[in-house]
Design a protein around this motif. Sequence first.
Motif, mmCIF file in Angstrom:
data_model
loop_
_atom_site.group_PDB
_atom_site.id
_atom_site.type_symbol
_atom_site.label_atom_id
_atom_site.label_comp_id
_atom_site.label_asym_id
_atom_site.label_seq_id
_atom_site.Cartn_x
_atom_site.Cartn_y
_atom_site.Cartn_z
ATOM 1 N N LEU A 136 0.801 -1.233 0.000
ATOM 2 C CA LEU A 136 0.000 0.000 0.000
ATOM 3 C C LEU A 136 0.828 1.275 0.000
ATOM 4 O O LEU A 136 0.479 2.244 -0.686
ATOM 5 N N PHE A 137 1.921 1.318 0.760
ATOM 6 C CA PHE A 137 2.548 2.596 1.056
ATOM 7 C C PHE A 137 3.996 2.738 0.588
ATOM 8 O O PHE A 137 4.629 3.755 0.863
ATOM 9 N N SER A 138 4.528 1.756 -0.101
ATOM 10 C CA SER A 138 5.872 1.913 -0.666
ATOM 11 C C SER A 138 5.814 2.900 -1.830
ATOM 12 O O SER A 138 4.731 3.196 -2.355
ATOM 13 N N SER A 139 6.955 3.404 -2.238
ATOM 14 C CA SER A 139 6.990 4.328 -3.390
ATOM 15 C C SER A 139 6.365 3.686 -4.623
ATOM 16 O O SER A 139 5.607 4.325 -5.361
ATOM 17 N N LYS A 140 6.691 2.410 -4.831
ATOM 18 C CA LYS A 140 6.145 1.701 -5.988
ATOM 19 C C LYS A 140 4.632 1.561 -5.884
ATOM 20 O O LYS A 140 3.904 1.781 -6.870
ATOM 21 N N ALA A 141 4.138 1.211 -4.689
ATOM 22 C CA ALA A 141 2.694 1.033 -4.513
ATOM 23 C C ALA A 141 1.954 2.352 -4.674
ATOM 24 O O ALA A 141 0.914 2.428 -5.343
ATOM 25 N N VAL A 142 2.462 3.421 -4.053
ATOM 26 C CA VAL A 142 1.813 4.735 -4.145
ATOM 27 C C VAL A 142 1.799 5.220 -5.590
ATOM 28 O O VAL A 142 0.810 5.799 -6.061
ATOM 29 N N LEU A 343 4.673 22.744 -7.432
ATOM 30 C CA LEU A 343 3.823 23.736 -6.762
ATOM 31 C C LEU A 343 4.305 23.963 -5.334
ATOM 32 O O LEU A 343 3.721 23.457 -4.368
ATOM 33 N N PRO A 344 5.368 24.735 -5.147
ATOM 34 C CA PRO A 344 5.916 24.938 -3.795
ATOM 35 C C PRO A 344 4.965 25.656 -2.846
ATOM 36 O O PRO A 344 4.968 25.380 -1.647
ATOM 37 N N TYR A 345 4.140 26.580 -3.382
ATOM 38 C CA TYR A 345 3.238 27.286 -2.468
ATOM 39 C C TYR A 345 2.122 26.357 -1.990
ATOM 40 O O TYR A 345 1.667 26.467 -0.852
ATOM 41 N N LEU A 346 1.679 25.449 -2.845
ATOM 42 C CA LEU A 346 0.711 24.435 -2.418
ATOM 43 C C LEU A 346 1.294 23.600 -1.277
ATOM 44 O O LEU A 346 0.626 23.383 -0.256
ATOM 45 N N ALA A 347 2.538 23.148 -1.450
ATOM 46 C CA ALA A 347 3.186 22.356 -0.399
ATOM 47 C C ALA A 347 3.292 23.152 0.896
ATOM 48 O O ALA A 347 3.087 22.616 1.989
ATOM 49 N N ALA A 348 3.576 24.468 0.770
ATOM 50 C CA ALA A 348 3.685 25.319 1.952
ATOM 51 C C ALA A 348 2.329 25.457 2.652
ATOM 52 O O ALA A 348 2.256 25.473 3.884
ATOM 53 N N CYS A 349 1.251 25.549 1.870
ATOM 54 C CA CYS A 349 -0.096 25.653 2.457
ATOM 55 C C CYS A 349 -0.458 24.380 3.222
ATOM 56 O O CYS A 349 -1.060 24.439 4.302
ATOM 57 N N VAL A 350 -0.097 23.229 2.658
ATOM 58 C CA VAL A 350 -0.383 21.960 3.336
ATOM 59 C C VAL A 350 0.424 21.866 4.630
ATOM 60 O O VAL A 350 -0.105 21.499 5.692
ATOM 61 N N LYS A 351 1.697 22.214 4.572
ATOM 62 C CA LYS A 351 2.530 22.163 5.775
ATOM 63 C C LYS A 351 2.017 23.106 6.859
ATOM 64 O O LYS A 351 1.961 22.737 8.046
ATOM 65 N N SER A 413 12.378 26.881 3.575
ATOM 66 C CA SER A 413 12.695 26.007 4.699
ATOM 67 C C SER A 413 12.753 24.558 4.238
ATOM 68 O O SER A 413 11.979 24.129 3.383
ATOM 69 N N ASN A 414 13.678 23.800 4.826
ATOM 70 C CA ASN A 414 13.770 22.372 4.526
ATOM 71 C C ASN A 414 12.995 21.524 5.523
ATOM 72 O O ASN A 414 13.046 20.286 5.461
ATOM 73 N N VAL A 415 12.297 22.169 6.449
ATOM 74 C CA VAL A 415 11.528 21.435 7.456
ATOM 75 C C VAL A 415 10.412 20.648 6.773
ATOM 76 O O VAL A 415 9.656 21.182 5.964
ATOM 77 N N ASP A 416 10.316 19.366 7.095
ATOM 78 C CA ASP A 416 9.318 18.505 6.467
ATOM 79 C C ASP A 416 8.614 17.681 7.537
ATOM 80 O O ASP A 416 9.028 17.651 8.699
ATOM 81 N N PHE A 417 7.541 16.990 7.128
ATOM 82 C CA PHE A 417 6.728 16.256 8.100
ATOM 83 C C PHE A 417 6.992 14.752 8.074
ATOM 84 O O PHE A 417 6.139 13.961 8.473
ATOM 85 N N ARG A 418 8.166 14.349 7.653
ATOM 86 C CA ARG A 418 8.450 12.923 7.514
ATOM 87 C C ARG A 418 9.188 12.325 8.709
ATOM 88 O O ARG A 418 9.767 11.246 8.625
ATOM 89 N N GLY A 419 9.163 13.032 9.834
ATOM 90 C CA GLY A 419 9.654 12.453 11.076
ATOM 91 C C GLY A 419 11.089 12.744 11.427
ATOM 92 O O GLY A 419 11.611 12.187 12.393
ATOM 93 N N GLN A 420 11.737 13.641 10.681
ATOM 94 C CA GLN A 420 13.129 13.987 10.968
ATOM 95 C C GLN A 420 13.271 15.341 11.647
ATOM 96 O O GLN A 420 14.295 15.628 12.255
ATOM 97 N N ALA A 440 -1.239 9.611 2.315
ATOM 98 C CA ALA A 440 -1.905 10.823 2.791
ATOM 99 C C ALA A 440 -1.317 12.068 2.150
ATOM 100 O O ALA A 440 -2.045 12.982 1.741
ATOM 101 N N GLY A 441 0.022 12.118 2.063
ATOM 102 C CA GLY A 441 0.663 13.283 1.469
ATOM 103 C C GLY A 441 0.226 13.521 0.040
ATOM 104 O O GLY A 441 -0.047 14.664 -0.361
ATOM 105 N N GLN A 442 0.110 12.465 -0.741
ATOM 106 C CA GLN A 442 -0.273 12.599 -2.144
ATOM 107 C C GLN A 442 -1.721 13.065 -2.294
ATOM 108 O O GLN A 442 -2.021 13.995 -3.043
ATOM 109 N N ILE A 443 -2.640 12.429 -1.581
ATOM 110 C CA ILE A 443 -4.055 12.729 -1.823
ATOM 111 C C ILE A 443 -4.449 14.084 -1.242
ATOM 112 O O ILE A 443 -5.287 14.793 -1.811
#
Length: 489
Positions: A136-142, A343-351, A413-420, A440-443
């Motif tokens: 379900l959630f591997s790069s290949k599956a997504v 779409l960097p501004y879209l990504a910023a809005c989601v973050k 900013s390089n801050v991301d929500f992937r747990g680092q 979740a990130g994609q949809i």
Amino acid sequence: MEYSLPASYLILIPLFLLILKQLIPKSLNLPPGPRPWPVLGNILQIGKKPHISMAKFAKIHGPLISVRLGTQLVVVASSPVSATEVLKTQDRLLSARSVPKVATHELSIIDQHSIVFSSDLSNHWKFLRAFCRTHLFSSKAVESQVALREKKVSEMIESLRSRKGDTVKISEFLFGTVLNTLGNLFFSKDLCDLDYEGNTSGIKDVIRKFVELGATPNISDFYPIFDALDIQGLRKQTKIYENQLINIWSDFVKEKKQAINRGSSSKIQDFLDVMIDSGFSDLKINMLLAELIAAGSDTTTSTVEWAMAELLRNKDAMDKLQAELISKIGANDIITESSISELPYLAACVKETLRIHPPTPFLIPRRAPETCRIMNYTIPKNSRLLVNVWAIGRDSKTWEDPLSFRPERFLDSNVDFRGQDFEFIPFGAGRRICPGLPFAGQIVHLILASLAHYFEWSLPNGEDPMQLNMEEKFGVTLQKEKPLLVVPI
């Protein structure tokens, strides 16, 4: 002459022992916190929105606090530093779970079949985690799911176009879209009809009620001696909604198995096929599907609903997002997932939405299977540990003007929500990080981009967006207290 204690007094003995236990001075160097009341602990001080009260306690007592809920000691991390200690430094030890007393199955069954509440990182848990990641959630599956996500979001847009100019409850369309996407991943079938507003309500109510019961304050969790009594009837109610949830797909499972037995179905098409082919029992299938559907549908819906509410209240941000979409995609072109990365501004809005309105205010509780130390404090064996993601995202020591919706803070900013980055962990971190994060990130990005690109939005009756009610409804997921009603134009 014998003296017998009245039977009515016997029930007071456990309470007396609890009082005595809490009055005995403790030599342990526990994290600081508000002074507990005898027997009750800090229950009355926490109130109906514990993520807020815990954040206030942290401002007084520090980034790592302890509170007592009845007999249960709860340690709460409310800063990036304390979260790092729990989720990284002590991650291996503190990845254990405290199974809520509302659970309808025995611990041994949960440990074998649950990906969320398995009490430790057992081989069963590792297998389920790897199984879901692979299929379900591997790069290949997504990547293989792209066409499905685009199709279901396109169907949502067409359904909204048929309602343009009308007032709609946007969460109905969001929830239905996510549910149908999951339904096709799992069963190759839609689970609701978007063309009929309100059709998702029944399924949504079952899923949300099932999730809410798991977050309802339970006397049995605070005082385990009352567990067998199920005083509030929470376990009984949970079983009812769990059965209703399973009934949604039980016929699909039966049909699939019958087709396999007849030899008329040999091709693996969806996740249910994979589970059956892997020899999963009905119990394992039902428990895994219940967790995946309940977690995936509600959190995604609430995230996009909060994003739309914030963009309506911040016209400049909405204008910038729509300008980026037109610039990079074109006014009439169809949005695809392949264009999302541009779409960097879209990504910023989601973050920024995830920072202010994380899908869950607290990460699912962890447990200390043995006594340990965090930030020079003693954490006793079997303490529960919470990470207050809501407080971390609004911490003024970390974020400038933290209560304002400012996507621009993420553009450079390089801050991301992937747990680092532990100042921004809406999906958790470490071994227990949300396994569905890639999906979740994609949809979320695709849905939000489509809503902003294909429509202009207003509130009913010309209401001022700045007056929009932004109160939160506390639960496992952090929902809007009043659903967002909007008019697509």
